[in-house]
Write a protein that holds these residues in place. Structure first.
Motif, PDB file in Angstrom:
ATOM      1  N   ALA A  21       0.779  -1.234  -0.147  1.00  0.00           N
ATOM      2  CA  ALA A  21      -0.022  -0.143   0.030  1.00  0.00           C
ATOM      3  C   ALA A  21       0.751   1.210  -0.072  1.00  0.00           C
ATOM      4  O   ALA A  21       0.516   2.148  -0.681  1.00  0.00           O
ATOM      5  N   VAL A  22       1.899   1.309   0.670  1.00  0.00           N
ATOM      6  CA  VAL A  22       2.858   2.373   0.835  1.00  0.00           C
ATOM      7  C   VAL A  22       3.554   2.829  -0.577  1.00  0.00           C
ATOM      8  O   VAL A  22       3.497   3.619  -0.961  1.00  0.00           O
ATOM      9  N   ALA A  23       3.982   1.489  -1.081  1.00  0.00           N
ATOM     10  CA  ALA A  23       4.576   1.513  -2.561  1.00  0.00           C
ATOM     11  C   ALA A  23       3.472   2.028  -3.721  1.00  0.00           C
ATOM     12  O   ALA A  23       3.820   3.051  -4.407  1.00  0.00           O
ATOM     13  N   GLU A  24       2.522   1.776  -3.495  1.00  0.00           N
ATOM     14  CA  GLU A  24       1.274   2.051  -4.345  1.00  0.00           C
ATOM     15  C   GLU A  24       0.949   3.370  -4.352  1.00  0.00           C
ATOM     16  O   GLU A  24       0.792   4.139  -5.120  1.00  0.00           O
ATOM     17  N   GLY A  25       0.774   3.927  -3.049  1.00  0.00           N
ATOM     18  CA  GLY A  25       0.520   5.291  -2.578  1.00  0.00           C
ATOM     19  C   GLY A  25       1.472   6.235  -3.327  1.00  0.00           C
ATOM     20  O   GLY A  25       1.337   7.147  -3.958  1.00  0.00           O
ATOM     21  N   ARG A  26       2.550   5.985  -3.029  1.00  0.00           N
ATOM     22  CA  ARG A  26       3.973   6.800  -3.460  1.00  0.00           C
ATOM     23  C   ARG A  26       4.165   6.786  -5.058  1.00  0.00           C
ATOM     24  O   ARG A  26       4.262   7.991  -5.522  1.00  0.00           O
ATOM     25  N   ARG A  27       3.856   5.658  -5.459  1.00  0.00           N
ATOM     26  CA  ARG A  27       3.910   5.571  -7.133  1.00  0.00           C
ATOM     27  C   ARG A  27       2.852   6.566  -7.624  1.00  0.00           C
ATOM     28  O   ARG A  27       3.124   7.008  -8.712  1.00  0.00           O
ATOM     29  N   ARG A  28       1.839   6.824  -7.017  1.00  0.00           N
ATOM     30  CA  ARG A  28       0.742   7.490  -7.767  1.00  0.00           C
ATOM     31  C   ARG A  28       0.951   8.916  -7.239  1.00  0.00           C
ATOM     32  O   ARG A  28       0.062   9.667  -7.608  1.00  0.00           O
ATOM     33  N   GLY A  29       1.872   9.327  -6.397  1.00  0.00           N
ATOM     34  CA  GLY A  29       2.359  10.717  -6.013  1.00  0.00           C
ATOM     35  C   GLY A  29       1.609  11.256  -4.971  1.00  0.00           C
ATOM     36  O   GLY A  29       1.778  12.331  -4.651  1.00  0.00           O
ATOM     37  N   GLU A 157       2.564 -13.437 -10.108  1.00  0.00           N
ATOM     38  CA  GLU A 157       3.045 -11.901 -10.788  1.00  0.00           C
ATOM     39  C   GLU A 157       1.672 -11.137 -10.931  1.00  0.00           C
ATOM     40  O   GLU A 157       0.561 -11.627 -10.885  1.00  0.00           O
ATOM     41  N   PRO A 158       1.686  -9.808 -10.385  1.00  0.00           N
ATOM     42  CA  PRO A 158       0.597  -8.909 -10.396  1.00  0.00           C
ATOM     43  C   PRO A 158       0.076  -8.976 -12.091  1.00  0.00           C
ATOM     44  O   PRO A 158       0.809  -8.704 -12.923  1.00  0.00           O
ATOM     45  N   THR A 159      -1.491  -8.636 -12.030  1.00  0.00           N
ATOM     46  CA  THR A 159      -1.778  -8.562 -13.263  1.00  0.00           C
ATOM     47  C   THR A 159      -2.052  -7.039 -13.682  1.00  0.00           C
ATOM     48  O   THR A 159      -2.350  -6.642 -14.838  1.00  0.00           O
ATOM     49  N   GLY A 160      -2.018  -6.325 -12.822  1.00  0.00           N
ATOM     50  CA  GLY A 160      -2.313  -4.782 -13.009  1.00  0.00           C
ATOM     51  C   GLY A 160      -3.400  -4.238 -12.656  1.00  0.00           C
ATOM     52  O   GLY A 160      -3.933  -3.240 -12.850  1.00  0.00           O
ATOM     53  N   GLY A 161      -4.399  -5.279 -12.459  1.00  0.00           N
ATOM     54  CA  GLY A 161      -5.826  -4.779 -11.859  1.00  0.00           C
ATOM     55  C   GLY A 161      -6.606  -5.760 -11.147  1.00  0.00           C
ATOM     56  O   GLY A 161      -6.047  -6.822 -10.594  1.00  0.00           O
ATOM     57  N   TYR A 162      -7.834  -5.484 -11.073  1.00  0.00           N
ATOM     58  CA  TYR A 162      -8.767  -6.457 -10.457  1.00  0.00           C
ATOM     59  C   TYR A 162     -10.113  -6.511 -10.832  1.00  0.00           C
ATOM     60  O   TYR A 162     -10.439  -5.654 -11.503  1.00  0.00           O
ATOM     61  N   PHE A 180      -3.972  -5.979  -4.886  1.00  0.00           N
ATOM     62  CA  PHE A 180      -4.856  -5.755  -3.853  1.00  0.00           C
ATOM     63  C   PHE A 180      -4.738  -4.275  -3.357  1.00  0.00           C
ATOM     64  O   PHE A 180      -5.567  -3.257  -3.035  1.00  0.00           O
ATOM     65  N   ALA A 181      -3.479  -3.770  -3.418  1.00  0.00           N
ATOM     66  CA  ALA A 181      -3.024  -2.438  -3.062  1.00  0.00           C
ATOM     67  C   ALA A 181      -3.634  -1.436  -4.015  1.00  0.00           C
ATOM     68  O   ALA A 181      -4.087  -0.179  -3.652  1.00  0.00           O
ATOM     69  N   ARG A 182      -3.912  -1.727  -5.371  1.00  0.00           N
ATOM     70  CA  ARG A 182      -4.462  -0.963  -6.389  1.00  0.00           C
ATOM     71  C   ARG A 182      -6.058  -0.698  -5.871  1.00  0.00           C
ATOM     72  O   ARG A 182      -6.388   0.521  -5.842  1.00  0.00           O
ATOM     73  N   ALA A 183      -6.525  -1.609  -5.292  1.00  0.00           N
ATOM     74  CA  ALA A 183      -7.822  -1.463  -4.970  1.00  0.00           C
ATOM     75  C   ALA A 183      -7.986  -0.834  -3.679  1.00  0.00           C
ATOM     76  O   ALA A 183      -8.803   0.231  -3.632  1.00  0.00           O
ATOM     77  N   LEU A 184      -7.119  -0.762  -2.733  1.00  0.00           N
ATOM     78  CA  LEU A 184      -6.983   0.178  -1.518  1.00  0.00           C
ATOM     79  C   LEU A 184      -6.875   1.547  -1.978  1.00  0.00           C
ATOM     80  O   LEU A 184      -7.773   2.295  -1.312  1.00  0.00           O
ATOM     81  N   LEU A 185      -5.794   1.799  -2.893  1.00  0.00           N
ATOM     82  CA  LEU A 185      -5.729   3.336  -3.160  1.00  0.00           C
ATOM     83  C   LEU A 185      -7.022   3.743  -4.048  1.00  0.00           C
ATOM     84  O   LEU A 185      -7.150   4.934  -3.906  1.00  0.00           O
ATOM     85  N   ASP A 186      -7.632   2.845  -4.978  1.00  0.00           N
ATOM     86  CA  ASP A 186      -8.732   3.221  -5.656  1.00  0.00           C
ATOM     87  C   ASP A 186      -9.703   3.906  -4.728  1.00  0.00           C
ATOM     88  O   ASP A 186     -10.505   4.557  -4.944  1.00  0.00           O
ATOM     89  N   GLU A 187      -9.869   2.990  -3.648  1.00  0.00           N
ATOM     90  CA  GLU A 187     -10.962   3.412  -2.659  1.00  0.00           C
ATOM     91  C   GLU A 187     -10.572   4.556  -1.884  1.00  0.00           C
ATOM     92  O   GLU A 187     -11.613   5.339  -1.018  1.00  0.00           O
TER      93      GLU A 187
END
Length: 203
Positions: A21-29, A157-162, A180-187
């Motif tokens: 989640a930390v990595a995904e949040g920072r990746r998104r700025g 390997e991640p698929t890039g989505g859910y 899963f982290a993508r879903a967390l950050l999307d919400e």
């Protein structure tokens, strides 16, 4: 879609889901604060409020293996409800457990034939935490609990989505922590689920 940068605190940032989640949040700025146990107890409303001050949203991926689940998860939920509200945090995305989600038949996953029962106390404790959050969270705190529809895939390997949420619980469903982290950050960015527990499945 371009989104506004937010200040997000991740409780339980040392675990696999928290790290993702930390990595995904920072990746998104986003400006992400990684909070671990050494920073303060998540069952203490004052500690939660202190750590969350100045943040827009919180992600929680915490458990304490030394504590009784039926005590720990409700205590954490109540502390989050009080502490995040005191800090002015508007959005909470918490990581739950698929075991207490309904399957396509409506039966809870933990009650389906062949499902492991040796961790049932943990399953029930997680569910009690969600109910405590439902009871304690004020209207000013917009919360959702997300969990895999089954379990995590720590090797794939991640698929890039859910898949679209909510997904029904399935014992054989697997999703990587990155997806899963993508879903967390999307919400966090575009809240679509409110005051509920939803499963997330891989595409």
């Amino acid at each position: 879609m371009e989104t506004t940068s937010s200040r997000i605190i991740v409780f339980g940032a040392g675990g696999r889901v928290g790290q993702a989640a930390v990595a995904e949040g920072r990746r998104r700025g986003h400006e992400v604060t990684a909070a671990g146990r050494a920073d303060g107890e998540v069952t203490d409303p004052a500690a939660v409020a202190r750590l969350a001050a100045g943040h827009d949203a919180a992600i929680v991926a915490v458990y304490d293996p030394s504590a009784r689940p039926g005590v720990f998860f409700p205590a954490m939920a109540r502390a989050l409800a009080e502490g995040l509200s005191a800090a002015g945090v508007k959005r909470l995305v918490s990581v739950g457990l698929a075991s207490v989600l309904p399957t396509e038949s409506g039966e809870l996953l933990m009650d389906t034939p062949g499902y492991p029962q040796e961790w049932r106390e943990f399953y029930v404790g997680h569910g009690a935490g969600t109910e405590a959050l439902r009871a304690a969270a004020p209207e000013t705190l917009d919360w959702v609990v997300l969990s895999p529809a089954g379990d995590f895939d720590h090797e794939g390997e991640p698929t890039g989505g859910y898949a679209p949420t909510p997904a029904p619980a399935r014992a054989d469903s697997r999703i990587t922590t990155a997806d899963f982290a993508r879903a967390l950050l999307d919400e966090i960015e575009v809240p679509a689920l409110h005051r509920t527990h939803a499963g997330v499945a891989a595409v």
